[in-house]
Design a protein around this motif. Structure first.
Motif, PDB file in Angstrom:
ATOM      1  N   GLN A   1       0.835  -1.187   0.000  1.00 36.35           N
ATOM      2  CA  GLN A   1       0.000   0.000   0.000  1.00 36.35           C
ATOM      3  C   GLN A   1       0.870   1.238   0.000  1.00 36.35           C
ATOM      4  O   GLN A   1       2.038   1.203   0.422  1.00 36.35           O
ATOM      5  CB  GLN A   1      -0.950   0.009   1.201  1.00 36.35           C
ATOM      6  CG  GLN A   1      -0.271  -0.014   2.556  1.00 36.35           C
ATOM      7  CD  GLN A   1      -1.260  -0.072   3.708  1.00 36.35           C
ATOM      8  OE1 GLN A   1      -0.989  -0.672   4.728  1.00 36.35           O
ATOM      9  NE2 GLN A   1      -2.399   0.570   3.578  1.00 36.35           N
ATOM     10  N   SER A   2       0.306   2.323  -0.499  1.00 36.76           N
ATOM     11  CA  SER A   2       1.024   3.589  -0.573  1.00 36.76           C
ATOM     12  C   SER A   2       0.047   4.721  -0.280  1.00 36.76           C
ATOM     13  O   SER A   2      -1.017   4.804  -0.912  1.00 36.76           O
ATOM     14  CB  SER A   2       1.643   3.772  -1.966  1.00 36.76           C
ATOM     15  OG  SER A   2       2.218   5.056  -2.090  1.00 36.76           O
ATOM     16  N   HIS A   3       0.393   5.555   0.689  1.00 37.04           N
ATOM     17  CA  HIS A   3      -0.447   6.681   1.078  1.00 37.04           C
ATOM     18  C   HIS A   3       0.395   7.949   1.125  1.00 37.04           C
ATOM     19  O   HIS A   3       1.498   7.952   1.684  1.00 37.04           O
ATOM     20  CB  HIS A   3      -1.069   6.455   2.456  1.00 37.04           C
ATOM     21  CG  HIS A   3      -2.051   5.329   2.502  1.00 37.04           C
ATOM     22  ND1 HIS A   3      -3.407   5.514   2.340  1.00 37.04           N
ATOM     23  CD2 HIS A   3      -1.873   3.993   2.679  1.00 37.04           C
ATOM     24  CE1 HIS A   3      -4.019   4.345   2.432  1.00 37.04           C
ATOM     25  NE2 HIS A   3      -3.122   3.407   2.629  1.00 37.04           N
ATOM     26  N   THR A   4      -0.121   9.015   0.556  1.00 41.25           N
ATOM     27  CA  THR A   4       0.521  10.315   0.709  1.00 41.25           C
ATOM     28  C   THR A   4       0.060  10.926   2.039  1.00 41.25           C
ATOM     29  O   THR A   4      -0.707  10.313   2.783  1.00 41.25           O
ATOM     30  CB  THR A   4       0.161  11.248  -0.460  1.00 41.25           C
ATOM     31  OG1 THR A   4      -1.242  11.564  -0.409  1.00 41.25           O
ATOM     32  CG2 THR A   4       0.465  10.588  -1.795  1.00 41.25           C
ATOM     33  N   SER A   5       0.531  12.119   2.345  1.00 37.43           N
ATOM     34  CA  SER A   5       0.165  12.772   3.605  1.00 37.43           C
ATOM     35  C   SER A   5      -1.342  12.982   3.671  1.00 37.43           C
ATOM     36  O   SER A   5      -1.986  13.311   2.669  1.00 37.43           O
ATOM     37  CB  SER A   5       0.884  14.109   3.734  1.00 37.43           C
ATOM     38  OG  SER A   5       2.286  13.913   3.811  1.00 37.43           O
ATOM     39  N   TYR A   6      -1.906  12.793   4.857  1.00 32.65           N
ATOM     40  CA  TYR A   6      -3.356  12.904   4.989  1.00 32.65           C
ATOM     41  C   TYR A   6      -3.786  14.347   5.249  1.00 32.65           C
ATOM     42  O   TYR A   6      -3.020  15.183   5.742  1.00 32.65           O
ATOM     43  CB  TYR A   6      -3.880  11.966   6.071  1.00 32.65           C
ATOM     44  CG  TYR A   6      -3.605  12.359   7.504  1.00 32.65           C
ATOM     45  CD1 TYR A   6      -4.412  13.276   8.179  1.00 32.65           C
ATOM     46  CD2 TYR A   6      -2.557  11.772   8.219  1.00 32.65           C
ATOM     47  CE1 TYR A   6      -4.175  13.616   9.506  1.00 32.65           C
ATOM     48  CE2 TYR A   6      -2.319  12.095   9.544  1.00 32.65           C
ATOM     49  CZ  TYR A   6      -3.134  13.021  10.184  1.00 32.65           C
ATOM     50  OH  TYR A   6      -2.900  13.351  11.500  1.00 32.65           O
ATOM     51  N   ILE A   7      -5.053  14.622   4.908  1.00 30.20           N
ATOM     52  CA  ILE A   7      -5.661  15.931   5.160  1.00 30.20           C
ATOM     53  C   ILE A   7      -6.391  15.864   6.502  1.00 30.20           C
ATOM     54  O   ILE A   7      -7.168  14.945   6.748  1.00 30.20           O
ATOM     55  CB  ILE A   7      -6.638  16.305   4.037  1.00 30.20           C
ATOM     56  CG1 ILE A   7      -5.920  16.330   2.697  1.00 30.20           C
ATOM     57  CG2 ILE A   7      -7.294  17.661   4.326  1.00 30.20           C
ATOM     58  CD1 ILE A   7      -6.851  16.451   1.500  1.00 30.20           C
ATOM     59  N   GLN A   8      -6.115  16.816   7.363  1.00 29.70           N
ATOM     60  CA  GLN A   8      -6.715  16.818   8.688  1.00 29.70           C
ATOM     61  C   GLN A   8      -8.212  17.127   8.613  1.00 29.70           C
ATOM     62  O   GLN A   8      -8.700  17.738   7.663  1.00 29.70           O
ATOM     63  CB  GLN A   8      -6.025  17.854   9.569  1.00 29.70           C
ATOM     64  CG  GLN A   8      -4.526  17.646   9.717  1.00 29.70           C
ATOM     65  CD  GLN A   8      -3.876  18.785  10.466  1.00 29.70           C
ATOM     66  OE1 GLN A   8      -4.242  19.073  11.604  1.00 29.70           O
ATOM     67  NE2 GLN A   8      -2.912  19.433   9.834  1.00 29.70           N
ATOM     68  N   GLY A   9      -8.924  16.690   9.650  1.00 31.00           N
ATOM     69  CA  GLY A   9     -10.345  16.979   9.726  1.00 31.00           C
ATOM     70  C   GLY A   9     -10.623  18.452   9.952  1.00 31.00           C
ATOM     71  O   GLY A   9      -9.760  19.201  10.417  1.00 31.00           O
ATOM     72  N   ASP A  10     -11.861  18.869   9.602  1.00 30.14           N
ATOM     73  CA  ASP A  10     -12.309  20.241   9.796  1.00 30.14           C
ATOM     74  C   ASP A  10     -11.351  21.229   9.161  1.00 30.14           C
ATOM     75  O   ASP A  10     -10.868  22.171   9.779  1.00 30.14           O
ATOM     76  CB  ASP A  10     -12.454  20.552  11.284  1.00 30.14           C
ATOM     77  CG  ASP A  10     -13.265  21.833  11.539  1.00 30.14           C
ATOM     78  OD1 ASP A  10     -13.112  22.401  12.622  1.00 30.14           O
ATOM     79  OD2 ASP A  10     -14.025  22.244  10.646  1.00 30.14           O
TER      80      ASP A  10
END
Length: 787
Positions: free
Chosen positions: A273-282
């Protein structure tokens, strides 16, 4: 010593051995209608063989020996059945399965005898891979944390440390491929180090499990059970693909497995699996102080590659399986980039780039294991041996996007596990065993925050069980001997030019230079009962002890771990942690309601925790100066208490609806005053699931809503931050369909539907104002195939 133990067990277990070859056949029918059931999975763990019943409900196994085995019968829509069978020539079984609208109940192997959870005195249950994956978290621990009593310490999505009833690190045990898993789990910045690729289910043991799984299982255990082999005479496979919008995450795995008529079997599975940086909530303008379009958690990207292979043989004498697994993880270390050289850390091109840039971790794990089950006429012998290599690297950034190896740790581990189990047909039986773990840790990086060390642990134990129609008793005792040797920091290669000054006093402190040796000889016990008060109601009572000896990090650490923002010092005078936990539980089940209730009190003597001294250390190196708060390892008596409750409502007259509610509460306190660290907030999770057998061109369709409520947490340790309560909403839907002649299953999901901005109590990046992940929309595609 190990040779003598093995010879003794072989003599005891095989004095009456007999290896006649015979046929086992049978038929499975619906209990209420008497109609034959097709597609029931019939599995014999002792021979690692499985078959599916045909259209007449019939099945057969050829070429198996004489012995006493457990046969498991599972199919969706029916209660799981486990039957003990004494094999003889032309053995036959007749099974009636009772319809049930609950999820498929997984069989536990925890007690070294395949049983359903209501037969085991302590708190344990099993989560199938399909049930676990439905939560669609980017990480395995993210999925498991929906379970009551199970939580995780997080650093973004890439690092998730398991927490069982408030205990973690070396206080709980990881178990897979028939052996304990060692991967430097003493640090909160180290991930679980396992994935669910090639796993059939995960067993969750809450409370001390030292008797069966060994030292350091004082809080419980996570047992990863390998996927079952292909049905005899078949070759099958499957492929899985997924996408997540928040992280632009992609995941895929595929595997093939085969079992021939002669008992040879193999399986191969690869994935990643490969994930880029996540976007924070709100992510609104008020909270997005950087002014960027999206509020990323900087450098929270991660990726992994995983592979597994096994080959084995199942014959009349038993089964032998050789397995190899490989996992490589690349995990970005989240830092407050806005404080570094004026960068925002939210440049979209940089955060969506899949290339890893320092600081990050590069961790590789190799596990080779040989699992053997030998059957005699009345008993069985398990002999498992394994070798593991954990290669951990942590890189720090240099100018011009260069990097250097700051921390390098290589952990070599060899384990053995030998146990002999008596005749399971008799009401009174025993299991005796011995386990050994031999570790060698070596530093090879620029810095050495822990010493080079050797750890040897050898144990022997005995369990006695008593099974009656209304009562299951299980108890035993265990003896461990642990020896630790560690080298000085000069031998480990730490830079000698560093100078350490206490800011408050101005005094200079020296690095630890003395080699040390430590010996620990703890004793553990357990006794418990499962009393079946009626056909529907079971009560469980259990008392158990566990222990965790100080590890080489707690004894000898001296340094800053990248991303921790603190300087840590060990203590050579730490004692063994020893706990006593009492549990009580109730299970009620009828045709429309399943109810679980459990409460526990865990008293811990010499609980080891990390403590802010209030002083500050100035570290002067050839490259510059660090100013960090000093944290020391301390001990004190403590108590953790709490409970879990769960409802599963499945009306018989409305089988299309299923309602689940679980609630977990917990409190951890030091006896001398104050709260324990890493205690999760109380959580309440509810799910409403609507399902139909057929909808348009889809079959086995469902729509579910999951609401997770986390309470405000004010009962915090000295250096921790409190967190406000919050509520999350997830939506899932899916069904199966045909693509040409190929069967396919599609699941779509949206987690954190309302894009709530929140801080989990066990998040370590909340200290730099990084929130957890926001709304995430995605899909999972499952394609089974036969060859």
């Amino acid at each position: 010593m190990e040779k003598k133990i093995l010879i003794l067990f072989l003599v005891m277990c095989f004095a009456t051995s007999s290896f006649a070859q015979n046929l086992l056949k049978g038929k499975v029918v619906d209990k209420s209608t008497g109609k034959p059931l097709e597609g029931v999975n019939v599995f014999i763990p002792e021979y690692n063989k499985s078959k599916a019943s045909n259209g007449n409900g019939e099945f057969s196994f050829e070429g198996i020996g004489i012995g006493i085995i457990k046969i498991q019968f599972t199919i969706v829509g029916y209660k799981t059945v486990v039957q003990t069978k004494n094999l003889s020539d032309n053995s036959e079984v007749s099974i009636s399965m009772e319809p049930s609208s609950t999820e498929l109940e997984e069989v536990l192997i925890t007690s070294n005898s395949s049983e359903l959870p209501d037969k085991i005195p302590f708190s344990a249950n099993s989560i199938s891979q399909s049930e676990n994956r439905k939560y669609n978290s980017p990480s395995l621990m993210g999925n498991l944390s929906y379970q009551p009593g199970i939580d995780r310490i997080t650093i973004g999505n890439g690092i998730g440390k398991p927490v069982i009833r408030g205990l973690s690190f070396n206080q709980i045990m990881l178990y897979g491929q028939g052996t304990r898993i060692e991967n430097q789990q003493w640090d909160d910045h180290h991930d679980l180090g396992l994935t669910d690729i090639g796993v059939d289910n995960v067993e969750l043991v809450r409370g001390p499990a030292a008797l069966i799984y060994g030292s350091d299982a004082m809080g419980g255990a996570l047992i990863f059970v390998d996927e079952k082999p292909a049905p005899v005479g078949t070759k099958v496979g499957d492929a899985n693909f997924g996408f997540s919008s928040n992280t632009l995450g992609i995941n895929a795995d595929a595997g093939v497995k085969s079992t021939n008529q002669n008992g040879m079997f193999y399986g191969v599975r690869i994935g990643g699996q490969s994930h880029t940086s996540y976007i924070q909530g709100d992510s609104n303008e008020e909270n997005n102080v950087t002014g960027e379009k999206e509020d990323f958690a900087p450098n929270s990207k991660f990726q992994n590659i995983n592979g597994k292979a096994n080959i084995g043989i199942s014959k009349k004498w038993g089964v032998s399986k050789l397995s190899y697994s490989y996992l490589n993880q690349m995990i970005g270390i989240i830092e407050d980039e806005s404080a570094n050289k004026g960068t925002t850390g939210n440049d979209e091109a940089e955060q969506r780039d899949r290339e890893m840039e320092a600081p990050y971790q590069d961790v590789s794990m190799h596990v080779v294991s040989l699992e053997n089950t030998f059957l005699s006429g009345k008993s069985k012998l398990n002999v498992n041996v394994a070798y593991q290599l954990n290669d951990r690297k942590e890189y720090e950034p240099l100018p011009e996007k260069q990097k250097e190896l700051a921390i390098g740790l290589k952990l070599n581990t060899t384990t053995y596990d030998i146990k002999c189990t008596s005749n399971p047909e008799k009401s009174l039986g025993y299991t005796i065993g011995s386990q050994g773990t031999f570790l060698k840790n070596t530093n090879n990086g620029k810095e050495a925050i822990v010493p080079n060390a050797l750890v040897n642990d050898i144990a022997s134990y005995g369990l006695i069980r008593y099974d009656h129609e209304k009562l299951n008793l299980l108890g035993g005792v265990r003896f461990d001997t642990r020896h630790i040797e560690a080298e000085s920091y000069e031998k480990a290669g730490q830079i000698e030019e560093d100078t350490f000054i206490l800011k408050n006093s101005g005094d200079t402190i020296d690095k630890p230079e003395t080699d040390f040796e430590k010996d620990y000889t703890p004793v553990s016990f357990s006794i418990g009962a499962a009393y079946h008060m009626s056909e529907k109601l079971t009560m469980k009572l259990n008392a158990a002890t566990g222990f965790s000896a100080p590890n080489y990090a707690q004894l000898g650490t001296f340094g800053k771990h990248e991303g921790t923002y603190r300087f840590e010092r060990g203590d050579l005078n730490l004692n063994v942690e020893q706990n006593v936990e009492g549990d009580i539980g109730f299970i009620w089940e009828n045709e429309f309601l399943t109810f679980n209730l459990g409460a526990y009190s865990n008293t811990i003597k010499d609980y080891i925790y990390i403590h802010n001294t209030g002083d500050t250390l100035i570290r002067i190196t050839p490259d510059g100066t660090d100013t960090l708060p000093i944290y020391d390892y301390k001990q004190g008596d403590a108590t953790i208490s709490g409970g879990e409750i769960g409802f599963d409502i499945h009306p018989k007259s409305a089988s299309w609806i299923d309602i689940k509610i679980t609630d977990a509460i917990i409190r951890g306190k030091l006896d001398e005053g104050g709260n324990l660290p890493y205690i999760p907030a109380n959580k309440l999770i509810g799910e409403i699931k609507l399902s139909r057998d057929k909808m348009w061109k889809f079959n086995d369709t469902y729509l579910s809503f999951i609401v997770s409520n986390f309470a405000k947490q004010n009962n915090i340790a000295q250096y921790e931050l409190s967190t406000d309560g919050y509520t999350l909403l997830d939506v899932h839907a899916g069904g199966g369909f045909k693509l040409g002649q190929q069967k396919v299953r599609l699941d779509i999901f949206c987690t954190n539907l309302l894009n709530t901005g929140y801080y989990n109590q066990l998040s370590l990046v909340k200290y730099i104002n990084i929130r957890d992940m926001g709304r995430n929309i995605g899909l999972q595609l499952h394609i089974p195939f036969g060859l």
